[in-house]
Design a protein around this motif. Sequence first.
Motif, PDB file in Angstrom:
ATOM      1  N   PRO A  34     -19.395 -36.264  18.141  1.00  0.00           N
ATOM      2  CA  PRO A  34     -20.317 -35.800  19.180  1.00  0.00           C
ATOM      3  C   PRO A  34     -21.751 -36.188  18.855  1.00  0.00           C
ATOM      4  O   PRO A  34     -22.132 -36.275  17.685  1.00  0.00           O
ATOM      5  N   ALA A  69     -16.317 -34.365  21.820  1.00  0.00           N
ATOM      6  CA  ALA A  69     -17.499 -33.633  22.263  1.00  0.00           C
ATOM      7  C   ALA A  69     -17.433 -32.166  21.851  1.00  0.00           C
ATOM      8  O   ALA A  69     -18.462 -31.524  21.667  1.00  0.00           O
ATOM      9  N   LYS A  70     -16.227 -31.652  21.655  1.00  0.00           N
ATOM     10  CA  LYS A  70     -16.040 -30.260  21.231  1.00  0.00           C
ATOM     11  C   LYS A  70     -16.009 -30.132  19.709  1.00  0.00           C
ATOM     12  O   LYS A  70     -15.688 -29.077  19.182  1.00  0.00           O
TER      13      LYS A  70
END
Length: 80
Positions: free
Chosen positions: A41, A22-23
């Motif tokens: 993501p 997600a980062k």
Amino acid sequence: MANTVNIHDAKTHLSRLVDQAAKGEPFIIAKAGKPLVKVIPLDQPVSAKRLGFMSGQFSVPGDFDTLGQAEIEEMFGTHS
């Protein structure tokens, strides 16, 4: 290059791996050493990952923007 983890490790560390993905740190899940899926993501454009995938496979002629100009002008009657 994306980090590759085996499926057992992915199950064990899924929460951490998803947080990293997600980062912006995607990862690949492999089974018996064979890559199966890539986790990226949702806000990352998939098409951007394909940029340059055919690099060096073909070339664009220098006169690309005027190719067929005479024929097009003749077809549409826009002679200069």
